[in-house]
Design a protein around this motif. Structure first.
Motif, PDB file in Angstrom:
ATOM      1  N   VAL A 195      28.813   7.217   1.023  1.00  0.00           N
ATOM      2  CA  VAL A 195      28.822   6.176   2.043  1.00  0.00           C
ATOM      3  C   VAL A 195      27.456   5.508   2.074  1.00  0.00           C
ATOM      4  O   VAL A 195      26.453   6.099   1.685  1.00  0.00           O
ATOM      5  CB  VAL A 195      29.152   6.697   3.457  1.00  0.00           C
ATOM      6  N   TYR A 196      27.461   4.283   2.574  1.00  0.00           N
ATOM      7  CA  TYR A 196      26.246   3.522   2.731  1.00  0.00           C
ATOM      8  C   TYR A 196      26.142   3.030   4.170  1.00  0.00           C
ATOM      9  O   TYR A 196      27.152   2.822   4.837  1.00  0.00           O
ATOM     10  CB  TYR A 196      26.245   2.313   1.789  1.00  0.00           C
ATOM     11  N   LEU A 197      24.909   2.859   4.600  1.00  0.00           N
ATOM     12  CA  LEU A 197      24.651   2.249   5.894  1.00  0.00           C
ATOM     13  C   LEU A 197      23.701   1.081   5.664  1.00  0.00           C
ATOM     14  O   LEU A 197      22.511   1.293   5.385  1.00  0.00           O
ATOM     15  CB  LEU A 197      24.043   3.253   6.881  1.00  0.00           C
ATOM     16  N   GLN A 198      24.242  -0.123   5.734  1.00  0.00           N
ATOM     17  CA  GLN A 198      23.432  -1.321   5.598  1.00  0.00           C
ATOM     18  C   GLN A 198      22.896  -1.684   6.976  1.00  0.00           C
ATOM     19  O   GLN A 198      23.687  -1.908   7.904  1.00  0.00           O
ATOM     20  CB  GLN A 198      24.264  -2.472   5.038  1.00  0.00           C
ATOM     21  N   MET A 199      21.594  -1.724   7.095  1.00  0.00           N
ATOM     22  CA  MET A 199      20.958  -1.972   8.385  1.00  0.00           C
ATOM     23  C   MET A 199      20.185  -3.283   8.300  1.00  0.00           C
ATOM     24  O   MET A 199      19.232  -3.393   7.526  1.00  0.00           O
ATOM     25  CB  MET A 199      20.015  -0.821   8.745  1.00  0.00           C
ATOM     26  N   ASN A 200      20.623  -4.251   9.087  1.00  0.00           N
ATOM     27  CA  ASN A 200      19.979  -5.564   9.112  1.00  0.00           C
ATOM     28  C   ASN A 200      19.349  -5.827  10.474  1.00  0.00           C
ATOM     29  O   ASN A 200      19.682  -5.162  11.458  1.00  0.00           O
ATOM     30  CB  ASN A 200      21.006  -6.658   8.801  1.00  0.00           C
ATOM     31  N   THR A 201      18.483  -6.801  10.515  1.00  0.00           N
ATOM     32  CA  THR A 201      17.813  -7.189  11.763  1.00  0.00           C
ATOM     33  C   THR A 201      17.274  -5.957  12.490  1.00  0.00           C
ATOM     34  O   THR A 201      17.534  -5.725  13.676  1.00  0.00           O
ATOM     35  CB  THR A 201      18.774  -7.977  12.676  1.00  0.00           C
ATOM     36  N   LEU A 202      16.543  -5.147  11.761  1.00  0.00           N
ATOM     37  CA  LEU A 202      16.047  -3.894  12.331  1.00  0.00           C
ATOM     38  C   LEU A 202      15.044  -4.154  13.441  1.00  0.00           C
ATOM     39  O   LEU A 202      14.262  -5.122  13.397  1.00  0.00           O
ATOM     40  CB  LEU A 202      15.432  -3.035  11.234  1.00  0.00           C
ATOM     41  N   GLU A 203      15.079  -3.264  14.416  1.00  0.00           N
ATOM     42  CA  GLU A 203      14.210  -3.344  15.592  1.00  0.00           C
ATOM     43  C   GLU A 203      13.383  -2.071  15.673  1.00  0.00           C
ATOM     44  O   GLU A 203      13.791  -1.027  15.153  1.00  0.00           O
ATOM     45  CB  GLU A 203      15.068  -3.472  16.852  1.00  0.00           C
ATOM     46  N   PRO A 204      12.228  -2.138  16.341  1.00  0.00           N
ATOM     47  CA  PRO A 204      11.429  -0.910  16.496  1.00  0.00           C
ATOM     48  C   PRO A 204      12.225   0.233  17.114  1.00  0.00           C
ATOM     49  O   PRO A 204      11.981   1.400  16.793  1.00  0.00           O
ATOM     50  CB  PRO A 204      10.293  -1.365  17.421  1.00  0.00           C
ATOM     51  N   GLU A 205      13.191  -0.099  17.963  1.00  0.00           N
ATOM     52  CA  GLU A 205      14.012   0.930  18.608  1.00  0.00           C
ATOM     53  C   GLU A 205      14.928   1.651  17.620  1.00  0.00           C
ATOM     54  O   GLU A 205      15.525   2.677  17.958  1.00  0.00           O
ATOM     55  CB  GLU A 205      14.866   0.310  19.715  1.00  0.00           C
ATOM     56  N   ASP A 206      15.050   1.127  16.419  1.00  0.00           N
ATOM     57  CA  ASP A 206      15.853   1.792  15.390  1.00  0.00           C
ATOM     58  C   ASP A 206      15.075   2.886  14.665  1.00  0.00           C
ATOM     59  O   ASP A 206      15.636   3.622  13.846  1.00  0.00           O
ATOM     60  CB  ASP A 206      16.351   0.776  14.361  1.00  0.00           C
ATOM     61  N   THR A 207      13.794   2.995  14.955  1.00  0.00           N
ATOM     62  CA  THR A 207      12.968   4.026  14.328  1.00  0.00           C
ATOM     63  C   THR A 207      13.488   5.409  14.698  1.00  0.00           C
ATOM     64  O   THR A 207      13.632   5.737  15.885  1.00  0.00           O
ATOM     65  CB  THR A 207      11.504   3.881  14.776  1.00  0.00           C
TER      66      THR A 207
END
Length: 114
Positions: free
Chosen positions: A78-90
C-alpha cells in the motif's frame, strides 16, 4: 508470522508532498485491511487511513482531501500519498496489516517544517 516494512518518510516543507510505501510479507493467507496510523510526540496513536481488500477506503477528517491511500500492483503493498503537508502532520507513521490480528511496521518519521 507477517512482517510489515515501511519506507518513504523524511523532512519536507509545509505545503510539500511525500509518499509512504508499505509491504507485508511472510505467512500471509488473506490480508483483509492495510492502513496507516501516526503518533506525534505526547499524543495518542491515531488512524490516518485504511484500505480493505475490496478497495474501500477510510480517512481521518484531518487528512481528507490531502492524503490518498492506494494498493500497489505488487500484492500486499500500500501507499500513502500525502499532499499539502502541514506541521501538524509531523509524526511517526506506522503501517499495519490485518490478518486475524494486526501486524505493525517499525514506523517511519515524517517531519513537516520550514
Amino acid at each position: 508470522q507477517v512482517e510489515v516494512v515501511e519506507s518513504g518518510g523524511g523532512l519536507v516543507q509545509p505545503g510539500g508532498s511525500l509518499r509512504l510505501s508499505c509491504a507485508a510479507s511472510g505467512s500471509i493467507f488473506v490480508i483483509n485491511v492495510m492502513g496507516w496510523f501516526r503518533q506525534a510526540p505526547g499524543k495518542q496513536r491515531e488512524l490516518v487511513a485504511r484500505i480493505t481488500s475490496g478497495g474501500t477506503t477510510n480517512y481521518a477528517d484531518s487528512v481528507k482531501g490531502r492524503f490518498t491511500i492506494s494498493r500497489g500492483n505488487a500484492k500486499n503493498t500500500v501507499y500513502l500519498q500525502m499532499n499539502t503537508l502541514e506541521p501538524e502532520d509531523t509524526a511517526v507513521y506506522y503501517c499495519y496489516a490485518e490478518q486475524s490480528r494486526r501486524y505493525w511496521g517499525q514506523g517511519t518519521q515524517v517531519t513537516v517544517s520550514s
